[in-house]
Design an enzyme around this catalytic site. Sequence first.
Site, PDB file in Angstrom:
ATOM      1  N   SER A 122      40.323  35.077  41.517  1.00 53.63           N
ATOM      2  CA  SER A 122      41.089  35.976  40.634  1.00 53.63           C
ATOM      3  C   SER A 122      42.509  36.152  41.125  1.00 53.63           C
ATOM      4  CB  SER A 122      40.387  37.340  40.636  1.00 53.63           C
ATOM      5  OG  SER A 122      41.202  38.309  40.029  1.00 53.63           O
ATOM      6  N   TYR A 149      37.777  44.887  44.905  1.00 54.54           N
ATOM      7  CA  TYR A 149      37.389  43.701  44.120  1.00 54.54           C
ATOM      8  C   TYR A 149      38.202  42.481  44.567  1.00 54.54           C
ATOM      9  CZ  TYR A 149      37.540  40.392  40.261  1.00 54.54           C
ATOM     10  OH  TYR A 149      37.516  39.235  39.527  1.00 54.54           O
ATOM     11  N   LYS A 153      37.122  38.879  46.568  1.00 53.02           N
ATOM     12  CA  LYS A 153      37.404  37.520  46.071  1.00 53.02           C
ATOM     13  C   LYS A 153      38.126  36.711  47.144  1.00 53.02           C
ATOM     14  CE  LYS A 153      35.566  37.406  42.013  1.00 53.02           C
ATOM     15  NZ  LYS A 153      34.505  36.423  41.682  1.00 53.02           N
TER      16      LYS A 153
END
Length: 346
Positions: A122, A149, A153
Site C-alpha cells: 500500500s 496499518y 504493510k
Amino acid sequence: MAISAGSRVMITGGAGYIGAHTAKAVAEMGLVPVVYDSLSSGYREAVHWGPFFHGDIRDPLALREALTLHDVKAVIHFAGLIEVGRSVARPDLFWDHNVSGTTVLLTAMRERSVERLVFSSSAAVYGQDDVGSLAPIPEAAFKAPASPYGATKLAAEWLIEAQCRAYGLSAVALRYFNAAGADPSGLIGEAHDPETHLIPLAFNAALGGGRPLTVFGQDFGTPDGTCLRDYVHVQDLASAHLAALSVELPRGGFEAVNIGTGVGRSVLEVIEAVSRAVGRPVPYSIGDRRAGDPTSLVADPSRALALLGWSPKRSTLDLIVGDAFQWERSPRYGSGQRASRIKTSV
Ligand code: UFG
C-alpha cells in the site's frame, strides 16, 4: 518465471474487493485462481472463477492443505486487515493478521516449494506528512507510515524481502494507491462493511441511501483545499498483479512497485464526477480533517512501466466513477444490497 497455462495460483483474500477482480483477471489469462479466504470480510458471492478454500491466513494446517490439494504454483497475497482507523484502535490485530499471517503463509509456501509471490502492499507505507509536497512519490521515498496499518504493510514487505534472500523465493510487492471502480460486468464490485471510502460514500449520499457526505477538511495546501489522491481502476490493479506474476526475477529477487496513475484528484473533483454520473448533486458538507490523512498521495508510476510493462488503461476518473455507479445502483452482495432495491428505482 513463466507460469504455464492451466497452472493454479492461490489468491489469499480472493473473496475481497481487489482479490476478486484479480481472480477474474487470472482466469482470463488461462490460469486457475484458487481463492483462499476466511470470509471475515470477503464474500462467497464474489468467487466465480475457480475453486474456493475456506481458511484463515494464520492457520498453517489449512494453508498447507490448500497448497497441496490444489498443487499451487504461485501465490497472490491479499488476505489481511485494511481499515486504517481500526488499525489505530487495534494495532495488535493488524500485526497478527498482516505480519504473523504473512509469516505463516511464507512458511507454508516454503514447505510446498512454491517460489513465486505477489504481495498486496500500500501507499500507506510512505505516510507523507501533511506539510509534504504534492509531488508524485517514487518507491525510494522515505518510509514513515502514519498508521499501524501502513506499518504492518511495510513490515510484511521487509519480511518477504528477507525470506526471498534467505530461501530463494522471488516476490513483487505492489504498493497500491487508491483502488476504485468495479468490473464493468457488474458481477463484482466494492463492498466494505462499514464503508469508509470516498467514492462509495459519495454514491450513497447522491442516491439517497446514505447520509450526506462529509468532506474531511478543506484547509490543505492543494488547489481547492481538499486532499489529493491517485485513483486507480480496480481492473488496472488486477492487471498489475498478472504483470507482477510473470515478470522475470532472479531467484531470491524482491521488487516493490507503485501502482498508480501519477495524477492526483481532489475530493471535490471526485464529488463532481459522481454528480455527473448520477445526474444530481452529491449532498455534502465540509467537516474537520480525518486523523492520519496525508495532504497528497500520488504515485510516481514510472517503475511499474519500466519493470512490469504496466500502465493504467481504465483509470480516468469518469471511467472509474461510471463503473462504480453501475455497481452501486445494483450491488450483488454486501450491506448495500438491500438498499439497492430501492436505489435502482431512482
Ligand atoms: N474522504 C472524505 N470523506 C469521506 C471519506 C473520505 O473527505 O467520507 C476523503 C479522505 O479524507 C481522503 C479521500 O477522501 O482525502 C480518499 O479517502 P478514502 O477513505 O477513500 O481512501 P484513503 O486515501 O484514506 O485510503 C487509501 C486506501 C487505504 C490506504 C490509504 C493510504 O483505501 O487502504 O489510502 O493512505 F491505506
